[in-house]
Design an enzyme around this catalytic site. Structure first.
Site, short mmCIF file in Angstrom:
data_model
loop_
_atom_site.label_atom_id
_atom_site.label_comp_id
_atom_site.label_asym_id
_atom_site.label_seq_id
_atom_site.Cartn_x
_atom_site.Cartn_y
_atom_site.Cartn_z
N GLY A 109 -17.42 -13.34 -31.06
CA GLY A 109 -17.63 -12.48 -32.07
C GLY A 109 -18.55 -11.25 -31.76
O GLY A 109 -17.90 -10.81 -31.87
N THR A 149 -9.61 -19.34 -31.15
CA THR A 149 -9.12 -18.86 -32.04
C THR A 149 -7.46 -18.05 -31.58
O THR A 149 -7.64 -18.13 -30.20
CB THR A 149 -10.22 -17.14 -31.92
OG1 THR A 149 -11.34 -17.76 -32.68
CG2 THR A 149 -9.43 -15.85 -32.49
N THR A 195 -9.71 -13.03 -28.86
CA THR A 195 -10.46 -14.49 -28.53
C THR A 195 -12.09 -14.22 -27.89
O THR A 195 -11.86 -13.28 -27.04
CB THR A 195 -10.10 -15.10 -28.65
OG1 THR A 195 -10.51 -16.44 -28.83
CG2 THR A 195 -9.87 -15.73 -26.99
N GLY A 196 -12.60 -14.62 -28.62
CA GLY A 196 -13.99 -14.20 -27.48
C GLY A 196 -15.54 -14.91 -28.69
O GLY A 196 -15.37 -14.83 -29.83
N ARG A 230 -21.43 -16.55 -41.65
CA ARG A 230 -21.15 -16.02 -40.34
C ARG A 230 -19.94 -15.43 -40.52
O ARG A 230 -18.65 -16.68 -41.10
CB ARG A 230 -21.56 -16.46 -40.02
CG ARG A 230 -20.97 -15.92 -37.89
CD ARG A 230 -20.61 -16.09 -37.06
NE ARG A 230 -19.86 -15.51 -36.49
CZ ARG A 230 -19.04 -15.55 -35.61
NH1 ARG A 230 -17.74 -15.88 -35.97
NH2 ARG A 230 -19.23 -15.45 -34.28
N GLY A 241 -17.14 -13.06 -38.16
CA GLY A 241 -17.04 -13.08 -36.59
C GLY A 241 -16.22 -11.86 -36.25
O GLY A 241 -15.63 -10.56 -37.71
N ASP A 242 -15.59 -11.87 -35.80
CA ASP A 242 -14.31 -10.56 -35.51
C ASP A 242 -13.14 -10.58 -35.52
O ASP A 242 -12.92 -9.73 -36.06
CB ASP A 242 -14.80 -10.23 -33.17
CG ASP A 242 -14.05 -11.27 -32.92
OD1 ASP A 242 -14.85 -12.63 -33.07
OD2 ASP A 242 -13.33 -10.95 -32.16
N1 ASP Z 1 -14.24 -14.53 -31.99
C1 ASP Z 1 -14.19 -15.29 -32.66
C2 ASP Z 1 -15.62 -15.67 -33.53
O1 ASP Z 1 -16.15 -15.37 -33.00
C3 ASP Z 1 -14.45 -17.56 -31.93
C4 ASP Z 1 -13.39 -17.22 -31.06
O2 ASP Z 1 -12.58 -16.40 -30.77
O3 ASP Z 1 -12.52 -18.45 -30.83
O4 ASP Z 1 -15.63 -16.04 -34.64
#
Ligand code: ASP
Length: 288
Positions: free
Chosen positions: A211, A157, A208-209, A185, A187-188
């Protein structure tokens, strides 16, 4: 981030910083700067944003993005779009030209088209590397753990935070989400206060991470609120990532910047590509 991808990530974040800086140098706002920085990374196949994103379970790219202005709290977000190559540009148009804050799916695409953006085909956003990655994942699904951030799978991300000459801050985050995600779906990344937030009175954040854990903690807002109560962004960033780990066993990273230009970068993944530039200093790396 595998070793053989480090250079590509560094190049990508440095190009993004250069684009953001150009926007600021032209007299652009913090919102202009984060938009331009994120567009560069969306256009770069290296990252999980725009073309080159992870594929969902059906083999499609589904993109989410948010952009937020700290002076006015205006925001624009899109979720689950399949035919927009630069979702952050659509998000910016929502911020600037719509009374609404968030559009999803077809409605978001229609908004973008009605506001002069060209729509692409979903296949235009799909790269061979990701088709193979999805095939490999689906063939060995039972061997993969639920939390893809704990092992060394790459998640990319993209996000940016900026401070302009008027003292305003902004943040933007853009993503293709997680590998093999269920269609629909979200994410965050594009949710206000989760993967992105900006308020001149507190700070601007992009995350990022994985979500789902980040969402549960509304972590961008959590981190920016800590800056408001007197924590330096550097501490608040580290604390946010600690909280993510201790409270919900999450993995990820954050960039955090306040209106005084103080910033923090933190992650608990083995690597996270980052870059910054100020009037006097610039640097980039994959560990912090
Ligand atoms: N945060 C993103 C999600 O969960 C994924 C990512 O940060 O790579 O959609």
């Amino acid at each position: 981030m595998p070793d053989d991808m480090v250079e590509a990530h560094l190049k990508g974040v440095r190009n993004a910083i250069a684009a953001g800086w150009r926007a600021l140098s032209r007299g652009g706002s913090a919102v202009d700067a984060v938009e331009e920085a994120v567009v560069v990374m969306e256009d770069d196949d290296t990252f999980d944003a725009g073309r080159g994103s992870f594929l969902n379970r059906d083999g499609k790219v589904q993109l989410d993005a948010l952009i937020m202005e700290g002076s006015t709290l205006r925001a624009g977000g899109v979720g689950g779009v399949e035919r927009i190559a630069n979702p952050v540009r659509a998000a910016r148009k929502i911020l600037s030209e719509s009374p609404h804050v968030y559009f999803v799916g077809e409605g978001a695409e229609r908004f973008a088209a009605e506001h002069g953006m060209a729509l692409c085909k979903n296949e235009d956003l799909v790269v061979t590397r990701e088709v193979e990655r999805l095939r490999e994942y689906q063939a060995h699904k039972e061997e993969h753990r639920a939390d893809l951030f704990a092992p060394t799978d790459s998640h990319d991300t993209v996000g940016a935070v900026a401070l302009d000459r008027d003292g305003n801050i902004a943040a933007a985050t853009s993503t293709g989400g997680t590998l093999n995600k269920a269609p629909g779906r979200l994410g965050d990344s594009s949710l206000i206060g989760c993967g992105c937030y900006a308020d001149n009175q507190t700070a601007a954040a992009s995350l990022t991470g994985w979500g789902e854990p980040i969402m549960k903690l509304v972590l961008a807002k959590w981190a920016t609120d800590r800056v408001a109560t007197g924590n330096l962004p550097e501490w608040a960033a580290a604390e946010a990532i600690d909280y993510l780990k201790t409270r919900v066993n999450g993995h990820g990273g954050i960039i955090l910047l306040d209106a005084k230009g103080r910033f923090g970068i933190a992650h608990n993944t083995p690597r996270m590509a980052w870059a910054f530039k100020t009037m006097t200093n610039e640097a980039s790396g994959v560990e912090r």
